[in-house]
Design a protein around this motif. Structure first.
Motif, PDB file in Angstrom:
ATOM      1  N   ASP A 472       0.813  -1.168  -0.095  1.00 57.56           N
ATOM      2  CA  ASP A 472       0.093   0.088   0.202  1.00 57.56           C
ATOM      3  C   ASP A 472       0.817   1.297   0.039  1.00 57.56           C
ATOM      4  O   ASP A 472       0.540   2.221  -0.699  1.00 57.56           O
ATOM      5  CB  ASP A 472      -0.861   0.088   1.182  1.00 57.56           C
ATOM      6  CG  ASP A 472      -2.104  -0.704   1.025  1.00 57.56           C
ATOM      7  OD1 ASP A 472      -2.476  -1.347  -0.154  1.00 57.56           O
ATOM      8  OD2 ASP A 472      -2.631  -1.320   1.964  1.00 57.56           O
ATOM      9  N   ALA A 475       2.456   1.944  -3.254  1.00 57.84           N
ATOM     10  CA  ALA A 475       1.307   2.476  -4.202  1.00 57.84           C
ATOM     11  C   ALA A 475       1.057   4.060  -3.847  1.00 57.84           C
ATOM     12  O   ALA A 475       0.710   4.715  -4.783  1.00 57.84           O
ATOM     13  CB  ALA A 475       0.174   1.488  -4.621  1.00 57.84           C
ATOM     14  N   LEU A 476       0.867   4.122  -2.655  1.00 58.04           N
ATOM     15  CA  LEU A 476       0.512   5.496  -2.309  1.00 58.04           C
ATOM     16  C   LEU A 476       1.562   6.737  -2.356  1.00 58.04           C
ATOM     17  O   LEU A 476       1.265   7.684  -2.641  1.00 58.04           O
ATOM     18  CB  LEU A 476       0.032   5.390  -0.728  1.00 58.04           C
ATOM     19  CG  LEU A 476      -1.461   5.197  -0.493  1.00 58.04           C
ATOM     20  CD1 LEU A 476      -1.575   4.699   1.017  1.00 58.04           C
ATOM     21  CD2 LEU A 476      -2.520   6.139  -0.652  1.00 58.04           C
TER      22      LEU A 476
ATOM     23  N   ARG B 289       0.573   7.665 -13.932  1.00 58.88           N
ATOM     24  CA  ARG B 289      -0.581   6.908 -13.921  1.00 58.88           C
ATOM     25  C   ARG B 289      -0.957   6.266 -15.180  1.00 58.88           C
ATOM     26  O   ARG B 289      -1.912   5.612 -15.368  1.00 58.88           O
ATOM     27  CB  ARG B 289      -1.781   7.436 -13.249  1.00 58.88           C
ATOM     28  CG  ARG B 289      -1.460   8.051 -11.788  1.00 58.88           C
ATOM     29  CD  ARG B 289      -1.397   6.853 -10.816  1.00 58.88           C
ATOM     30  NE  ARG B 289      -0.915   7.552  -9.421  1.00 58.88           N
ATOM     31  CZ  ARG B 289      -1.010   6.734  -8.522  1.00 58.88           C
ATOM     32  NH1 ARG B 289      -1.710   5.726  -8.392  1.00 58.88           N
ATOM     33  NH2 ARG B 289      -0.388   7.160  -7.095  1.00 58.88           N
ATOM     34  N   ALA B 314      -2.623  -1.071 -10.668  1.00 56.52           N
ATOM     35  CA  ALA B 314      -3.969  -1.113 -11.155  1.00 56.52           C
ATOM     36  C   ALA B 314      -4.260  -0.488 -12.737  1.00 56.52           C
ATOM     37  O   ALA B 314      -5.067  -0.646 -13.224  1.00 56.52           O
ATOM     38  CB  ALA B 314      -4.679  -0.002 -10.234  1.00 56.52           C
TER      39      ALA B 314
ATOM     40  N   VAL C  34      -7.714  -0.145   0.424  1.00 55.39           N
ATOM     41  CA  VAL C  34      -7.104   1.330   0.609  1.00 55.39           C
ATOM     42  C   VAL C  34      -6.986   2.041  -0.799  1.00 55.39           C
ATOM     43  O   VAL C  34      -6.486   1.478  -1.624  1.00 55.39           O
ATOM     44  CB  VAL C  34      -5.687   1.333   1.331  1.00 55.39           C
ATOM     45  CG1 VAL C  34      -4.956   2.472   1.274  1.00 55.39           C
ATOM     46  CG2 VAL C  34      -5.964   0.558   2.497  1.00 55.39           C
ATOM     47  N   VAL C  35      -7.653   3.112  -0.959  1.00 60.69           N
ATOM     48  CA  VAL C  35      -7.581   3.664  -2.149  1.00 60.69           C
ATOM     49  C   VAL C  35      -6.373   4.335  -2.219  1.00 60.69           C
ATOM     50  O   VAL C  35      -5.754   5.051  -1.492  1.00 60.69           O
ATOM     51  CB  VAL C  35      -8.725   4.915  -2.179  1.00 60.69           C
ATOM     52  CG1 VAL C  35      -8.710   5.575  -3.658  1.00 60.69           C
ATOM     53  CG2 VAL C  35     -10.090   4.108  -2.141  1.00 60.69           C
ATOM     54  N   THR C  36      -5.622   4.172  -3.441  1.00 63.44           N
ATOM     55  CA  THR C  36      -4.242   4.682  -3.615  1.00 63.44           C
ATOM     56  C   THR C  36      -4.218   5.771  -4.830  1.00 63.44           C
ATOM     57  O   THR C  36      -3.216   6.510  -4.855  1.00 63.44           O
ATOM     58  CB  THR C  36      -3.358   3.475  -4.198  1.00 63.44           C
ATOM     59  OG1 THR C  36      -3.898   2.931  -5.178  1.00 63.44           O
ATOM     60  CG2 THR C  36      -3.286   2.439  -3.081  1.00 63.44           C
ATOM     61  N   TYR C  37      -5.307   5.845  -5.631  1.00 62.89           N
ATOM     62  CA  TYR C  37      -5.138   6.923  -6.435  1.00 62.89           C
ATOM     63  C   TYR C  37      -6.768   6.909  -7.104  1.00 62.89           C
ATOM     64  O   TYR C  37      -7.495   6.224  -7.194  1.00 62.89           O
ATOM     65  CB  TYR C  37      -4.379   6.344  -7.845  1.00 62.89           C
ATOM     66  CG  TYR C  37      -4.164   7.241  -8.984  1.00 62.89           C
ATOM     67  CD1 TYR C  37      -3.760   8.667  -8.723  1.00 62.89           C
ATOM     68  CD2 TYR C  37      -4.900   7.045 -10.163  1.00 62.89           C
ATOM     69  CE1 TYR C  37      -3.666   9.366  -9.802  1.00 62.89           C
ATOM     70  CE2 TYR C  37      -4.831   7.829 -11.205  1.00 62.89           C
ATOM     71  CZ  TYR C  37      -4.110   8.911 -11.099  1.00 62.89           C
ATOM     72  OH  TYR C  37      -4.171  10.014 -12.186  1.00 62.89           O
ATOM     73  N   GLU C  57      -8.611   3.751  -7.974  1.00 63.47           N
ATOM     74  CA  GLU C  57      -7.603   2.397  -7.582  1.00 63.47           C
ATOM     75  C   GLU C  57      -7.370   2.199  -6.439  1.00 63.47           C
ATOM     76  O   GLU C  57      -6.900   3.182  -5.650  1.00 63.47           O
ATOM     77  CB  GLU C  57      -6.275   3.062  -8.637  1.00 63.47           C
ATOM     78  CG  GLU C  57      -6.698   2.989 -10.030  1.00 63.47           C
ATOM     79  CD  GLU C  57      -5.644   3.344 -10.887  1.00 63.47           C
ATOM     80  OE1 GLU C  57      -4.271   3.433 -10.206  1.00 63.47           O
ATOM     81  OE2 GLU C  57      -5.458   3.603 -11.922  1.00 63.47           O
ATOM     82  N   SER C  58      -7.263   0.897  -6.054  1.00 63.26           N
ATOM     83  CA  SER C  58      -6.671   0.555  -4.733  1.00 63.26           C
ATOM     84  C   SER C  58      -5.350  -0.089  -5.305  1.00 63.26           C
ATOM     85  O   SER C  58      -5.230  -0.325  -6.509  1.00 63.26           O
ATOM     86  CB  SER C  58      -7.550  -0.311  -3.883  1.00 63.26           C
ATOM     87  OG  SER C  58      -8.166  -1.571  -4.647  1.00 63.26           O
ATOM     88  N   ARG C  59      -4.736  -0.912  -4.195  1.00 63.69           N
ATOM     89  CA  ARG C  59      -3.545  -1.477  -4.638  1.00 63.69           C
ATOM     90  C   ARG C  59      -3.675  -2.396  -5.901  1.00 63.69           C
ATOM     91  O   ARG C  59      -2.822  -2.524  -6.881  1.00 63.69           O
ATOM     92  CB  ARG C  59      -2.902  -2.077  -3.447  1.00 63.69           C
ATOM     93  CG  ARG C  59      -1.617  -2.674  -3.965  1.00 63.69           C
ATOM     94  CD  ARG C  59      -0.589  -2.722  -2.525  1.00 63.69           C
ATOM     95  NE  ARG C  59      -1.279  -3.774  -1.519  1.00 63.69           N
ATOM     96  CZ  ARG C  59      -1.425  -5.054  -1.380  1.00 63.69           C
ATOM     97  NH1 ARG C  59      -0.890  -5.836  -2.636  1.00 63.69           N
ATOM     98  NH2 ARG C  59      -2.142  -5.582  -0.356  1.00 63.69           N
ATOM     99  N   PRO C  84      -5.592  10.319  -1.361  1.00 55.80           N
ATOM    100  CA  PRO C  84      -6.720   9.412  -1.954  1.00 55.80           C
ATOM    101  C   PRO C  84      -7.472   8.677  -0.739  1.00 55.80           C
ATOM    102  O   PRO C  84      -8.654   8.308  -0.908  1.00 55.80           O
ATOM    103  CB  PRO C  84      -6.086   8.478  -2.745  1.00 55.80           C
ATOM    104  CG  PRO C  84      -4.559   8.685  -2.654  1.00 55.80           C
ATOM    105  CD  PRO C  84      -4.410   9.927  -1.856  1.00 55.80           C
ATOM    106  N   ARG C  85      -6.728   8.709   0.468  1.00 58.94           N
ATOM    107  CA  ARG C  85      -7.390   7.714   1.615  1.00 58.94           C
ATOM    108  C   ARG C  85      -8.500   8.387   2.036  1.00 58.94           C
ATOM    109  O   ARG C  85      -9.522   7.916   2.808  1.00 58.94           O
ATOM    110  CB  ARG C  85      -6.507   7.366   2.586  1.00 58.94           C
ATOM    111  CG  ARG C  85      -5.935   6.343   2.292  1.00 58.94           C
ATOM    112  CD  ARG C  85      -4.878   5.644   3.598  1.00 58.94           C
ATOM    113  NE  ARG C  85      -3.629   6.417   3.379  1.00 58.94           N
ATOM    114  CZ  ARG C  85      -2.721   5.710   4.016  1.00 58.94           C
ATOM    115  NH1 ARG C  85      -2.644   4.702   4.638  1.00 58.94           N
ATOM    116  NH2 ARG C  85      -1.409   6.252   3.995  1.00 58.94           N
TER     117      ARG C  85
END
Lengths: 489, 446, 125
Positions: A472, A475-476, B289, B314, C34-37, C57-59, C84-85
């Motif tokens: 996570d 990606a974050l 992205r 993703a 968990v939202v990543t984007y 997007e999540s992971r 994004p969270r």
């Protein structure tokens, strides 16, 4: 492989003034050109400065963090991680292509071109197709190429209405992605409970707007699509073509050929069925084969044989276009051809049956502990839907990670999407019964651990260089280069 | 069965395994394959070869290939491959691994991809690199798809006439599927016509402009101010380059490019008759992205150790299916290790020397050939690094030049048309090679 | 809240006069990892009802976002780009787009809060 992480990056071994390569000090008649200042970079690139022994030791140590087919059993479903023969590498050296430029005159590269033609013909024999182009670089690239052949075929007939491609919901993700890239609208076809194509659903979706149905056979749950003769006639009656995704060709070696099943266009992953190394993700090769009548649409450039048997590289007018600068990943062809010649007609015919036997043996030995959603003989691979006893809350991911502690690579997990806890095992034919027994024993031990001590399984792996990387966070807060890594955060 | 050395099963093994499966013959496991589809007879292929026979077979084919002094380029260059690189690539822990989907046992692969990404960013000046595309042409096609995806509704893409034809053809193919309209910016004496480009931008709806550096003719173009013009039209600038010259040339980022892409074979990868090479694709962080393919990122594990994982997944086909940025799955994998090991050994200094030697060799050759009177530089006023176009003085033709050079063990270059060739030189061309080439075309002394 | 409407694909539009705030429902947020984007369009872009305008997007997953009504994008919530969270924490506050509603009559075709709650309850069976 190592249990302890070798954690350096080459940049961290850099010391100003060191270098790892010497270059000739030729005296040319002209000195290097002095380009105007404005055309030159302002600062030198930030590359490491390291001596040769340091570079060699760095990558050697780094390699020990890795697991390959040569390290141990790699039951990765849909990836066909079979043994990569060592003589194939020697064959590349023997073929003397290392210093051949792709644009040098054809009469100086007859050996290289003969390899292309010989492999092309061998693949046509195995696929039951008329002709192949070896140019595509990988399986997905082959899918794209095959779909462009289909597109060109319909446009050539003046049929512009066929804008849709049917893809089973169990398909590899590359199928719909390739169809979209080739400009088709993707329509999903449903699967039955046993994972095979729902023929009624298919029939309802076939009409004059459909260009092709893409299929894998055996499909992604390892089942043979026994309705294939009926599917082929339905598709052809609708005026559409049938595309064969060769990702699962391995169990069909010695058994049946896609061409005989009614497929019109196909690709083969040489890095799967024909034993060329995966190289941590490539280079692969995704040759595309077509039935008679479609050859002229294959991509340029083509290797063509003249009446005297001399080979040349040419471009045809009817090709749909071009997908590569030259003729593709050449050394991969040499390895694939070396494999075919080593196995021979008889050896190749044993590949499918033994791959299938290995898969069924593992399946039968574990189905009392792991949930088998589709019973009956599988082909080269099969899918479990997690543990039967899920009371401890141990997931497919946990099982996969715990397997690493036992010295095995994990199976493919969470694919196909038909089941929640998919765990897909493909042993391949090059694994001995002893290896399979050891794997079965580990899987059984994990099933017991999952019952006795589920938390222990959930926290696995323990004996790997790293454990539970924070994906996570990756990606974050993407950190994708050494320069970024050095920035204060 | 006759046992084969890659197949461990004995007759006894097979019998035991069949019992476990509850069947009596392997054929029973294929009962679901309709009999009419079964392979009636064996494959029409030769019988298996032993290792010595196989080696002999390929050695015989090898003798039909002729290695020559190479002055051909057109995107593929014969640079030196340090032995250490070859040795590192032969580590089977690297070679026989799959895509690093299990980071716990793939840190070796993930680490070198991270290093590769870092080095490509250092070369291009960009912030982000992916873990490779197949080749320079497909990387450029992916760059265009990326630009169009981020431009949403704009579908026109301008392509300079000075971009290599093979790249242009692959681009045209990919564009035809994606509904992208490619329009060619005319050239002006071997370089992109900037006034024409401006006019075409003025018509609106342009998603991207594709330029190359050095261009197909080997010319180093001056792109000063070009990025501003492109950005003013809300389009993206895509710059295609082979990787090695980036060690000395103004970087794509310095020119203001948004996406840098091209072929990285020039980083010491053997010619291998055209492959495998390595397509690289780098971009600004704002486009991250939309970047297709695999990307490796740094993170930490539960014990706080720095480690690497595949990230931003993703975007990829296994998750987004038909909505993915691209269908790419397998890429050029271990060739990124080749690039990383090569660039580590060379360093910035080595790369500079490679380019200087190549440039000196090319300029010496150009000077020598022009002095024979049989050739003239087509673009004498344009600067070049290690590749240039020669016009051939009649009655001599390009085919004759190539044939007579080949007879002397020299690849003269790549034919452009009946009376011109594209010639390249690298540090692998010795002064003797150059001398031999020039001597071939000196007027006979009588 | 009577001014909020939902799509079956779990996007909401909170209406304020001729304008609306588009985001994802609490139920949808709870279903994502968990939202990543958050992939968003640009200001000035226009969309038809039902057209996809971006993705969350999540992971290891991505969900497309669909526009509830014909609309023009007036503003993109930049806070979501940096964090994004927020979408996981408070989806109703963390709107994704502020839009101009082209045809308010289209709102009648959407689910109101009560209908949506029932729809979600039915889905959970």
């Amino acid at each position: 492989m190592n249990r302890k992480l070798y954690d350096k990056l080459i940049f961290e071994l850099s010391r100003p003034g060191r270098h790892g390569a010497d270059l000739p000090s030729y005296n040319y008649s002209h000195s290097a050109c002095t380009l105007p200042e404005g055309l030159l970079r302002e600062t030198a690139p930030e590359l490491p400065e390291v001596d040769e022994p340091t570079v060699v030791r760095h990558y050697t140590n780094s390699s020990t963090n890795n697991f390959g087919v040569d390290t141990g059993f790699y039951p990765l479903g849909s990836c066909t991680m079979k043994y990569n023969p060592k003589v194939d590498e020697a064959a590349v050296a023997d073929a003397a292509v290392e210093n051949l430029h792709p644009a040098q005159p054809a009469d100086s590269v007859q050996g290289a071109l003969k390899i292309y033609r010989t492999l092309e013909k061998a693949l046509a024999e195995v696929g039951g197709m008329a002709e192949f182009s070896l140019n595509p670089f990988a399986g997905a690239h082959g899918e794209y190429t095959g779909l462009m052949v289909i597109r060109r075929y319909f446009l050539g007939k003046g049929d512009e209405t066929r804008t849709r491609v049917l893809v089973p919901d169990s398909a590899h993700g590359t199928n719909p992605a390739s169809a979209a890239m080739a400009g088709f609208e993707v329509v999903e076809v449903k699967s039955l409970a046993d994972g095979t194509v729902d023929i009624d659903d298919l029939a309802g979706k076939l009409d004059s707007t459909v260009a092709a149905l893409m299929m894998t056979n055996p499909n992604t749950v390892g089942m043979f699509e026994k309705g294939i003769p009926q599917i082929a006639s339905l598709v052809h009656d609708a005026g559409a073509l049938l595309y064969y995704d060769g990702a699962n060709l391995n169990p069909m070696l010695g058994i049946a050929r896609p061409g005989d099943m009614g497929f019109d266009v196909m690709h083969i992953n040489l890095h799967k069925t024909f034993a060329t190394p995966h190289g941590g993700g490539g280079p692969g090769a995704g040759p595309v084969g077509v039935r008679a009548g479609l050859e002229q649409y294959l991509p340029n450039p083509r290797v063509v044989e003249d009446a005297e048997g001399k080979l040349t590289v040419e471009c045809g007018n009817e090709a749909f276009g071009r997908v590569s600068s030259w003729l593709g990943n050449y050394t991969v062809y040499i390895k694939a051809l070396a494999y075919i010649l080593t196995m021979g007609a008889e050896g190749l015919a044993w590949v499918g049956p033994l791959a299938t036997l290995n898969a069924n043996y593992v399946k039968e030995s574990l189905k009392d502990l792991y949930l088998l959603p589709i019973d009956g003989p599988c082909k080269h691979e099969f899918v479990f839907d997690g543990l039967i006893d899920k009371s401890g809350g141990v997931t497919t991911l946990n099982v996969a990670k715990r397997l690493l502690d036992y010295g095995f690579h994990a199976p493919t997990i969470y694919f196909p999407l038909l089941f929640h806890e998919s765990l897909m095992v493909e042993p391949t034919e090059t694994e001995s019964p002893e290896t399979l027994d050891a794997f079965i024993e580990a899987m059984r031990a994990i099933a017991h651990e999952a019952k006795e001590n589920p938390e222990f399984v959930k926290n696995a792996p323990y004996d790997t260089p790293v454990s539970h990387p924070d994906e996570d966070k990756a990606a974050l807060e993407p950190c994708l280069t050494y320069a970024e890594l050095m920035e204060p955060r | 069965m006759n046992s084969h050395r890659y197949l461990p099963h004995t007759g006894e093994d097979i019998a035991r395994m069949l019992r476990c499966c509850g069947v009596t013959a392997v054929d029973d496991l294929y009962a679901d394959v309709p009999p009419q589809l079964r392979l009636a007879k064996g494959y029409d292929l030769p019988q298996g070869m032993s290792e010595p026979e196989l080696r002999g077979y390929f050695a015989a084919l090898g003798r039909l290939n002729r290695e020559m002094a190479c002055f051909a380029g057109a995107g593929f260059y014969r640079h030196y491959t340090p032995s250490a690189v070859t040795s590192i690539l032969s580590r089977s822990e690297f070679a026989t691994a799959y895509t690093p989907y299990q980071p716990e046992i793939s840190q070796g692969t993930l680490q070198y991809i991270f290093e590769y990404q870092s080095m490509m960013c250092a070369l291009t000046g960009m912030e982000v690199s992916n873990a490779s595309i197949y080749d320079g042409a497909t990387a450029t096609a992916e760059a265009v798809n990326m630009a169009v995806a981020s431009a949403r509704r704009r579908k026109r893409v301008l392509l300079s006439a000075t971009v290599a034809p093979a790249v242009a053809q692959v681009l045209a193919t990919y564009a035809s599927g994606a509904g992208i309209v490619i329009e060619v910016i005319p050239e002006d004496r071997g370089t992109t016509s900037i006034p024409e480009m401006e006019k075409m931008l003025g018509a609106g709806d342009v998603a991207a402009v594709v330029l190359s550096q050095p261009n197909y003719y080997g010319i180093v173009e001056d792109y000063s101010g070009v990025a501003d013009k492109i950005h003013a039209a809300k389009a993206l600038m895509i710059l295609n380059s082979h990787a090695s010259p980036l060690g000395v040339l103004r970087t794509p980022a310095e020119w203001g490019a948004d996406i840098a892409c091209g072929e990285a074979q020039s980083l010491g990868m053997p010619l291998n008759y055209g492959g495998p090479g390595l397509g690289y694709l780098c971009c600004r962080k704002s486009l991250m992205r939309k970047l297709p393919g695999r990307v490796v990122g740094a993170t930490t594990d539960r014990e706080g150790r720095r480690c690497f994982v595949l990230t931003l997944q993703a975007r990829e086909q296994h998750i987004r299916r038909q909505k993915a940025t691209s269908n790419i799955c397998s890429n050029q994998g271990i060739m990124t290790l080749h690039a990383a090991a090569y660039l580590s050994l060379m360093g910035a200094e080595g790369l500079r020397k490679v380019n200087e030697l190549s440039s000196a060799a090319a300029h010496s050759l150009a000077e020598g050939l022009v002095a024979t009177g049989a050739f003239a530089l087509r673009y004498p006023e344009r600067p070049f690094l290690n590749e240039f176009v020669l016009d051939i003085a009649a009655p001599l033709t390009a085919d004759e030049v190539i044939a007579s050079a080949a007879a002397a063990g020299i690849v003269a270059g790549v034919k452009l048309d009946g009376s011109s060739i594209l010639v390249a030189a690298t540090e692998m061309c010795t002064p003797e090679d150059i001398n031999r080439y020039v001597e071939l075309f000196k007027p006979a002394r009588k | 809240m009577s001014n909020i409407y939902y799509l079956p694909s779990h996007e909401y539009i909170r209406v304020e006069g001729a304008e609306g705030y588009v985001g994802i429902s609490e139920y949808a947020a709870s279903q994502l990892g968990v939202v990543t984007y958050v992939d968003t369009p640009e200001e000035g872009d226009t969309f038809a009802a039902g057209e996809d305008f971006g993705a969350v997007e999540s992971r290891k997953a991505a969900s497309d976002l669909f526009m509830p009504v014909d609309a023009e994008v007036l503003e993109v919530n930049d806070e979501l780009v940096d964090n994004p969270r927020l979408l996981n924490n408070a989806p109703l506050e963390a709107w994704i787009l502020k839009v101009r509603i082209e045809d308010p009559s289209q709102l009648d075709g959407l689910m109101d809060q009560k209908a949506y709650d029932e729809f979600v309850a039915a889905q959970q069976h």
